[in-house]
Design a protein around this motif. Structure first.
Motif, short mmCIF file in Angstrom:
data_model
loop_
_atom_site.label_atom_id
_atom_site.label_comp_id
_atom_site.label_asym_id
_atom_site.label_seq_id
_atom_site.Cartn_x
_atom_site.Cartn_y
_atom_site.Cartn_z
N GLU A 153 1.00 -1.25 0.09
CA GLU A 153 0.03 0.00 -0.07
C GLU A 153 1.00 1.39 0.06
OE1 GLU A 153 -2.91 0.19 3.18
OE2 GLU A 153 -3.38 -1.81 2.99
N GLN A 154 0.29 2.28 -0.55
CA GLN A 154 0.85 3.66 -0.46
C GLN A 154 1.02 4.17 1.10
OE1 GLN A 154 2.50 5.74 -2.85
NE2 GLN A 154 2.63 3.98 -3.90
N THR A 155 1.93 4.53 1.50
CA THR A 155 2.10 5.04 3.08
C THR A 155 1.19 6.29 3.17
OG1 THR A 155 4.14 6.35 2.43
CG2 THR A 155 4.26 4.19 3.45
N MET A 176 4.29 8.35 7.04
CA MET A 176 5.53 9.06 6.61
C MET A 176 5.98 9.88 7.67
SD MET A 176 3.32 10.32 3.00
CE MET A 176 4.64 11.64 2.95
N ARG A 235 7.64 11.90 0.76
CA ARG A 235 6.69 11.58 -0.27
C ARG A 235 6.09 10.15 -0.10
NH1 ARG A 235 9.84 13.29 -5.91
NH2 ARG A 235 9.90 15.61 -5.45
N PRO A 236 4.90 9.75 -0.53
CA PRO A 236 4.41 8.48 -0.23
C PRO A 236 5.07 7.66 -0.84
CG PRO A 236 2.43 10.02 -0.83
CD PRO A 236 3.87 10.95 -0.95
N VAL A 237 5.47 6.18 -0.40
CA VAL A 237 6.05 5.17 -1.08
C VAL A 237 5.30 3.89 -0.78
CG1 VAL A 237 8.36 6.33 -1.10
CG2 VAL A 237 7.59 4.76 0.73
N GLU A 238 5.28 3.03 -1.75
CA GLU A 238 4.85 1.74 -1.44
C GLU A 238 5.52 0.94 -0.46
OE1 GLU A 238 2.00 -0.92 -4.56
OE2 GLU A 238 4.25 -1.19 -4.93
N ARG A 256 2.11 -3.68 3.88
CA ARG A 256 1.31 -3.38 5.40
C ARG A 256 0.95 -4.77 6.14
NH1 ARG A 256 -3.96 0.58 6.28
NH2 ARG A 256 -3.75 0.53 8.67
N TRP A 259 3.94 -1.55 9.15
CA TRP A 259 4.46 -1.03 7.68
C TRP A 259 5.96 -1.46 7.62
CZ3 TRP A 259 1.27 1.42 3.97
CH2 TRP A 259 0.04 1.92 4.49
N ASP A 279 9.32 -1.34 4.97
CA ASP A 279 9.87 -0.75 3.85
C ASP A 279 10.63 -2.02 3.02
OD1 ASP A 279 11.36 0.65 1.75
OD2 ASP A 279 11.86 2.21 3.07
#
Length: 233
Positions: free
Chosen positions: A107-109, A114, A121-124, A127, A145, A147
């Motif tokens: 998912e996008q953060t 963040m 910036r949002p990153v995938e 989750r 979450w 990374d």
């Protein structure tokens, strides 16, 4: 002509610690003999011995007579903050442990995540939602979450069999951790998975870890009513 500066025991400790954090020496690996490290770094064997003593005291390595020095299977967890393996925590209390993977997906953060990581910036990220149980009762609900840029191998981990909490403690040493404790009122998923009424006060542990400047994971661990946090020095 200036002679090269000899390393202090703290210099040697930091060099070995950096190798453990970068996984040059992975969990369970046997380190070179003190004599060999002293020769590599151009220092006295007593300097290496003092450095290894400190690494042992902070929980990075384990030293045994005639058995050498090994990286602990769960290194760094006591270097700055003791990140518990929830399974062990439950079992040490004399309860039967169980675990349920609720969901895992990319998912996008969102903004709160963040902010925890300090990214602009949002990153995938991956989750993971999971429930830990003690004696078949809800114990901790995790919303985590990860990374995958710095932890790509978690994508191949069997998170149905082993929790992300345990996998990360065993496989991902960290160099920095931020921890927050706070209370929240049960609502939505936290009320559902912890089997409690909405509005019930719940204890939350929020942890975020990095390796260098690279985010590893951030987790919001919400405990069931009656949870007690035990700290031992």
């Amino acid at each position: 002509m200036n002679e090269p500066t000899r390393l202090s025991w703290t210099d040697v400790r930091d060099k070995i610690r950096a190798r453990i954090l970068s996984r040059t020496y992975g969990p369970g690996d046997k380190l070179p003999r003190d004599e060999d490290i002293a020769q590599e770094f151009g220092c006295a064997r007593t300097t290496v011995h003092r450095a290894m003593q400190d690494l042992s005291q902070i929980g990075l390595v384990e030293r045994k007579r005639k058995g050498g020095t090994h990286v602990r299977l769960d290194p760094v967890t006591r270097a700055t903050f003791d990140i518990p393996i929830t399974r062990r925590e439950v079992e040490q209390r004399g309860s039967k442990y169980d675990y349920q993977l609720i969901s895992r997906k990319m998912e996008q953060t969102p903004l709160p995540v963040m902010a925890r990581f300090g990214i602009q910036r949002p990153v995938e990220m991956l989750r993971i939602k999971a429930l830990h149980l003690a004696d078949n009762c809800p114990y901790i609900f995790e919303d985590r979450w990860v990374d995958t840029r710095s932890n790509a191998d978690i994508l191949d981990a069997d998170l149905i069999r082993e929790s992300a909490n345990e996998w990360l403690v065993r496989n991902k040493p960290y160099s920095r951790v931020d921890v927050r404790f706070y209370a929240m009122n049960a609502e939505g998923e936290s009320a559902e998975y912890l089997s409690t009424r909405e509005g019930t006060a719940l204890f939350v542990i929020e942890r975020t870890t990095w390796i260098g400047d690279d985010p590893i994971t951030t987790v919001q661990a919400v405990a069931a009513p009656g949870y007690q946090l035990l700290a031992q020095g």
